[in-house]
Design a protein around this motif. Structure first.
Motif, short mmCIF file in Angstrom:
data_model
loop_
_atom_site.label_atom_id
_atom_site.label_comp_id
_atom_site.label_asym_id
_atom_site.label_seq_id
_atom_site.Cartn_x
_atom_site.Cartn_y
_atom_site.Cartn_z
N VAL A 1 0.84 -1.21 0.00
CA VAL A 1 0.00 0.00 0.00
C VAL A 1 0.86 1.25 0.00
N PHE A 2 1.81 1.32 0.91
CA PHE A 2 2.64 2.52 1.04
C PHE A 2 3.52 2.74 -0.18
N LEU A 3 4.10 1.65 -0.69
CA LEU A 3 4.98 1.78 -1.85
C LEU A 3 4.21 2.24 -3.08
N PHE A 4 3.13 1.54 -3.43
CA PHE A 4 2.42 1.84 -4.67
C PHE A 4 1.65 3.15 -4.60
N LEU A 5 1.03 3.43 -3.47
CA LEU A 5 0.27 4.66 -3.37
C LEU A 5 1.16 5.89 -3.34
N THR A 6 2.40 5.76 -2.84
CA THR A 6 3.34 6.88 -2.92
C THR A 6 3.59 7.26 -4.37
N TYR A 7 3.86 6.24 -5.20
CA TYR A 7 4.04 6.50 -6.63
C TYR A 7 2.74 6.99 -7.28
N TYR A 8 1.64 6.40 -6.89
CA TYR A 8 0.36 6.76 -7.50
C TYR A 8 0.02 8.22 -7.20
N PHE A 9 0.17 8.63 -5.94
CA PHE A 9 -0.17 10.00 -5.57
C PHE A 9 0.75 11.01 -6.25
N GLN A 10 2.06 10.72 -6.29
CA GLN A 10 3.01 11.71 -6.79
C GLN A 10 3.20 11.63 -8.30
N ALA A 11 3.34 10.41 -8.85
CA ALA A 11 3.64 10.28 -10.28
C ALA A 11 2.40 10.32 -11.15
N VAL A 12 1.26 9.83 -10.63
CA VAL A 12 0.05 9.78 -11.44
C VAL A 12 -0.87 10.97 -11.15
N LEU A 13 -1.15 11.23 -9.88
CA LEU A 13 -2.05 12.32 -9.52
C LEU A 13 -1.33 13.65 -9.32
N GLY A 14 0.00 13.64 -9.25
CA GLY A 14 0.78 14.87 -9.15
C GLY A 14 0.73 15.55 -7.79
N TYR A 15 0.58 14.78 -6.70
CA TYR A 15 0.54 15.37 -5.36
C TYR A 15 1.93 15.83 -4.93
N PRO A 16 2.05 16.97 -4.24
CA PRO A 16 3.33 17.36 -3.61
C PRO A 16 3.56 16.53 -2.35
N PRO A 17 4.78 16.61 -1.74
CA PRO A 17 5.11 15.73 -0.60
C PRO A 17 4.14 15.82 0.57
N VAL A 18 3.76 17.02 0.99
CA VAL A 18 2.89 17.15 2.15
C VAL A 18 1.51 16.57 1.86
N ARG A 19 0.99 16.84 0.68
CA ARG A 19 -0.32 16.29 0.33
C ARG A 19 -0.27 14.77 0.25
N THR A 20 0.86 14.24 -0.22
CA THR A 20 1.02 12.79 -0.25
C THR A 20 0.96 12.22 1.15
#
Length: 480
Positions: free
Chosen positions: A285-304
């Motif tokens: 969960v943590f590994l894939f969603l980190t990539y999903y939030f930042q690389a796919v949805l474009g979230y910045p670090p704090v929002r991630t």
């Protein structure tokens, strides 16, 4: 109440101290993840070496846990707790002040080594402080919530510190926390003497720690190098051989590092197996969603980091408000199996994500289910795995449980990442016009289905192995 724990008026303050130290150790496993790019730029760290900021910590922590648990049994749990806290604070300050990559790697390894002393002593202190069933359920509810939810909180704290201060504060922040816990330990923790006449099982240390270090290293290298690389196959084979020799030696050693009598009870062994499978399934969960939030949805670090908080909230609610209230009158296997089924349902929901998904309607429900399921599971697992263990073995039992959790996390991360990247590559080859983001999301989806399968297997193991009653005392004949 007439229990020993009820006679100690400082027991709830002791829980606060133990919880603070445990949270610090759990946070440090993920708090530097988001800060890693900033640290790499600041220290001129080559891409090939950056993984050692993470790997140095996990190698030392996972490899030395059994040694740390036996040290707690030999010198006393409070003394080991204080040593672990002080060493962790010094190592954190050294890492925060690092002027080059080598110093940072060494500091992270020292953090892991002292965490390996701190974590088992914290859990064994909790075990010996709370003996009344209802109070024990509440205490382990808090502990289980921190153990499960701390990783998500670490991502948030790391993002905040990196964005508004700098990456060094992801290490410096441990110093005041450790100092506060040190003061609290001196005031509120009851001292526990070590075993008179005990000695350290040196062959067991070499075989057990060597085997665990080899396994963790092999898992960590499997991602970047691939499973067929000799840098992966050789450590994994060496780890299996060393651990087999370790088990053989533990049957014969006069004072074993890990008394195998701990695992003779079926419920306790089932709790260990459930923990291992749960962490294998969860850490994707943590590994894939980190990539999903930042690389796919474009979230910045704090929002991630904020996006992960529902997992932590769900774990806290599941462990403290549901499992802790139900455990005194509900069979542990019912809570564990129900929690794993809930978490598996959350994984299935996450497998339906697309590149155009929205957070609240599509991501949030899955995260909440995963969090609630893990909270329902972790709390009774910790309670079941440590109840009935003789006082002189609580450190070893606590270390063994934490080791299972650590190895499960390492194995789960590598296995699920391999599955995800393989599915992504096959999707790209099958449809050359597929955007990279869509292929990544497809790979994540396949991995989430695999996670769901592992979690359902954990539910089955818990239902079949963990009995209604509490585990028998280690070394005694299990109850029917």
């Amino acid at each position: 109440m007439t229990s020993a724990s009820a006679a100690d008026p400082k027991r709830w303050w002791a829980l606060a101290v133990i919880a603070l130290a445990q949270l610090m150790v759990i946070l440090d496993g993920t708090i530097v993840n988001i800060a890693l790019p900033s640290a790499q730029r600041a220290l001129g760290m080559p891409d090939a070496d950056r993984q050692w900021v993470i790997t140095a910590y996990t190698l030392a922590f996972g490899g030395l846990l059994l040694l740390g648990g036996r040290i707690a049994d030999l010198v006393g749990r409070k003394r080991a707790f204080v040593i672990g806290l002080a060493g962790f604070a010094v190592a954190s300050a050294l890492g925060g002040a690092a002027a080059g990559p080598g110093t940072l790697f060494a500091a992270r390894a020292l953090q892991g080594a002292f965490a390996a002393v701190l974590a088992p002593s914290a859990l064994s202190l909790l075990t010996t402080t709370f003996t009344d069933p209802r109070e024990r359920a509440k205490a382990f509810g808090v502990y289980g919530a921190l153990a499960g939810g701390g990783s998500g909180a670490g991502l948030l704290v790391g993002g905040l510190l990196t964005e508004y201060l700098n990456w060094r504060w992801c290490l410096y922040v441990n110093v005041p926390v450790a100092l506060a816990a040190l003061i609290g330990a001196q005031v509120f923790l009851r001292d526990r003497s070590g075993r008179c006449g005990g000695h350290l099982d040196v062959p067991g240390v070499l075989l057990g720690s060597g085997g665990l270090v080899a396994l963790v290293y092999g898992f960590s290298e499997a991602g970047p190098r691939g499973w067929t690389s000799p840098w992966v196959a050789a450590p994994l084979m060496a780890g299996v051989i060393l651990l087999a020799a370790f088990v053989w030696w533990q049957h014969r050693a006069a004072g074993p590092l890990l008394p195998l009598r701990i695992f003779r009870d079926r419920s306790r062994a089932g709790a260990f197996a459930t923990m291992g499978l749960a962490t294998i399934g969860m850490f994707g969960v943590f590994l894939f969603l980190t990539y999903y939030f930042q690389a796919v949805l474009g979230y910045p670090p704090v929002r991630t980091g904020l996006a992960f908080m529902p997992v932590s909230v769900g774990i806290v609610i599941g462990a403290t408000q549901i499992a802790a209230r139900l455990l005194p009158r509900t069979a542990p296997h019912t809570l564990m199996a129900s929690g794993m089924v809930l978490a598996a349902a959350g994984m299935v929901l996450l497998s339906r994500l697309t590149v155009h998904a929205q957070y609240v309607p599509h991501v949030l429900p899955g995260l909440l289910l995963v969090g609630l399921g893990m909270g329902l599971t972790f709390m009774p697992v910790y309670a079941t795995a440590t109840v009935g263990v003789p006082t002189q073995d609580t450190g070893a039992a606590s270390a063994a449980l934490t080791t299972v959790q650590q190895i499960g996390a390492s194995l789960g991360t590598v296995l699920l990442n391999t599955i995800a990247t393989g599915a992504t590559s096959r999707h790209c080859r099958a449809d050359s016009g597929t955007a990279l983001a869509e292929a990544m999301v497809h790979g994540f989806s396949v991995a989430y289905w695999c996670s769901a399968g592992v979690l359902l297997l954990a539910a089955l193991v818990a239902a079949l192995t963990v009995r209604r009653g509490k585990p028998s005392q280690a070394g005694s004949k299990p109850s029917a």
